[in-house]
Design a protein around this motif. Structure first.
Motif, mmCIF file in Angstrom:
data_model
loop_
_atom_site.group_PDB
_atom_site.id
_atom_site.type_symbol
_atom_site.label_atom_id
_atom_site.label_comp_id
_atom_site.label_asym_id
_atom_site.label_seq_id
_atom_site.Cartn_x
_atom_site.Cartn_y
_atom_site.Cartn_z
ATOM 1 N N ILE A 1 51.842 47.766 42.161
ATOM 2 C CA ILE A 1 50.990 48.662 41.377
ATOM 3 C C ILE A 1 49.891 49.277 42.242
ATOM 4 C CG2 ILE A 1 49.469 48.835 39.371
ATOM 5 C CD1 ILE A 1 52.387 48.229 38.648
ATOM 6 N N LEU A 2 49.216 48.441 43.030
ATOM 7 C CA LEU A 2 48.146 48.904 43.915
ATOM 8 C C LEU A 2 48.366 48.322 45.301
ATOM 9 C CD1 LEU A 2 45.023 48.230 41.629
ATOM 10 C CD2 LEU A 2 46.090 50.437 42.046
ATOM 11 N N ALA B 1 44.829 51.787 47.635
ATOM 12 C CA ALA B 1 44.550 52.021 46.219
ATOM 13 C C ALA B 1 43.477 51.063 45.697
ATOM 14 C CB ALA B 1 45.828 51.897 45.397
ATOM 15 N N ARG C 1 40.192 52.446 46.974
ATOM 16 C CA ARG C 1 39.757 53.613 46.191
ATOM 17 C C ARG C 1 39.231 53.195 44.818
ATOM 18 N NH1 ARG C 1 44.389 55.803 48.654
ATOM 19 N NH2 ARG C 1 45.649 55.371 46.814
ATOM 20 N N ALA C 2 39.906 52.248 44.182
ATOM 21 C CA ALA C 2 39.466 51.776 42.864
ATOM 22 C C ALA C 2 38.082 51.148 42.954
ATOM 23 C CB ALA C 2 40.472 50.774 42.293
ATOM 24 N N ARG D 1 35.417 53.822 43.431
ATOM 25 C CA ARG D 1 35.156 54.495 42.156
ATOM 26 C C ARG D 1 34.272 53.623 41.258
ATOM 27 N NH1 ARG D 1 39.952 55.137 40.956
ATOM 28 N NH2 ARG D 1 40.255 53.541 39.386
ATOM 29 N N VAL E 1 41.822 45.213 37.286
ATOM 30 C CA VAL E 1 42.964 45.562 36.434
ATOM 31 C C VAL E 1 42.691 45.150 34.991
ATOM 32 C CG1 VAL E 1 45.407 45.090 35.959
ATOM 33 C CG2 VAL E 1 44.612 45.274 38.328
ATOM 34 N N ARG F 1 44.952 44.744 31.719
ATOM 35 C CA ARG F 1 46.361 44.760 31.322
ATOM 36 C C ARG F 1 46.572 44.726 29.803
ATOM 37 N NH1 ARG F 1 49.677 39.276 32.144
ATOM 38 N NH2 ARG F 1 50.879 40.410 30.613
ATOM 39 N N GLY G 1 39.310 49.373 37.439
ATOM 40 C CA GLY G 1 39.989 49.998 38.570
ATOM 41 C C GLY G 1 41.267 50.679 38.140
ATOM 42 N N LYS G 2 42.088 49.969 37.340
ATOM 43 C CA LYS G 2 43.338 50.539 36.858
ATOM 44 C C LYS G 2 43.741 49.853 35.563
ATOM 45 C CE LYS G 2 47.890 52.059 38.324
ATOM 46 N NZ LYS G 2 47.749 53.469 38.077
ATOM 47 N N ASN G 3 44.127 50.649 34.576
ATOM 48 C CA ASN G 3 44.713 50.141 33.340
ATOM 49 C C ASN G 3 46.212 50.030 33.550
ATOM 50 O OD1 ASN G 3 42.553 49.963 31.194
ATOM 51 N ND2 ASN G 3 42.226 52.048 31.928
ATOM 52 N N ILE G 4 46.748 48.845 33.309
ATOM 53 C CA ILE G 4 48.184 48.626 33.470
ATOM 54 C C ILE G 4 48.711 48.002 32.184
ATOM 55 C CG2 ILE G 4 49.989 47.500 34.829
ATOM 56 C CD1 ILE G 4 47.970 47.330 37.139
#
Length: 180
Positions: free
Chosen positions: A7-8, A12, A15-16, A19, A136, A138, A151-154
């Motif tokens: 995923i990352l 990545a 970068r997350a 941000r 993350v 999830r 950082g990221k929605n998964i």
């Protein structure tokens, strides 16, 4: 477990975190009265990375602490099979009362780890506010908890598992999704 997808990767993740660092600074109008506290284990390393990025942006350091939530977990007897839990201890060498605490963890799932973190923090002091930063999210919340910085929605199914690996612990930076 079988790896389903990467995923990352290292870039990545970087970068997350960059941000998230900018979002923390923007939301708090700087870093005055802010502290970062990472939840053991990987949250600590993410908090330290965020502190480094924030210091680069703001030109001044932000305090970082380590929080051990082992004894605050509501699933302690389930996870340890009635063995004594391994408590590594918290390491917060500054006052958190009247501070804006940014609690940092790797994955937000049911919300139970964060709830334990909130309980542990309140036993240490009384922050003016507590914000949550996760690498993350999830989904699948069991408690009404939401991250302020993600950082990221998964989106995942209950048959999947998110694994965050960090250089400091696992000798690699990556986030993967696995089938259970």
């Amino acid at each position: 477990m079988k790896q389903k997808a990467l995923i990352l990767d290292e870039q990545a993740i970087g970068r997350a975190l960059t941000r998230i660092a900018h979002q923390i600074i923007e939301k708090n109008k700087g870093i005055e009265h802010c502290v970062l506290i990472g939840i053991r284990t990987r949250g600590i390393y993410l908090a330290k990375r965020l502190a480094k990025k924030i210091a680069e942006i703001e030109g001044s350091p932000i305090p970082v602490g380590e929080l051990d939530i082992t004894l605050y977990r509501d699933d302690l007897s389930i996870k340890t099979n009635t063995q004594e839990p391994l408590v590594k201890g918290s390491n917060i060498e500054f006052e958190i009362s009247d501070k804006k605490v940014i609690l940092v963890d790797d994955v937000l799932y049911t919300g139970r780890t964060v709830r334990a973190g909130l309980d542990a923090l309140m036993d240490i002091g009384r922050p003016s506010s507590i914000q949550l930063a996760v690498l993350v999210d999830r989904g699948h919340r069991e408690l009404p908890i939401r991250a302020d910085y993600v950082g990221k929605n998964i989106p995942t199914s209950s048959n999947e598992r998110i694994v965050v690996e960090l250089l400091e612990v696992d000798q690699i930076d990556q986030v993967c999704i696995y089938d259970k």
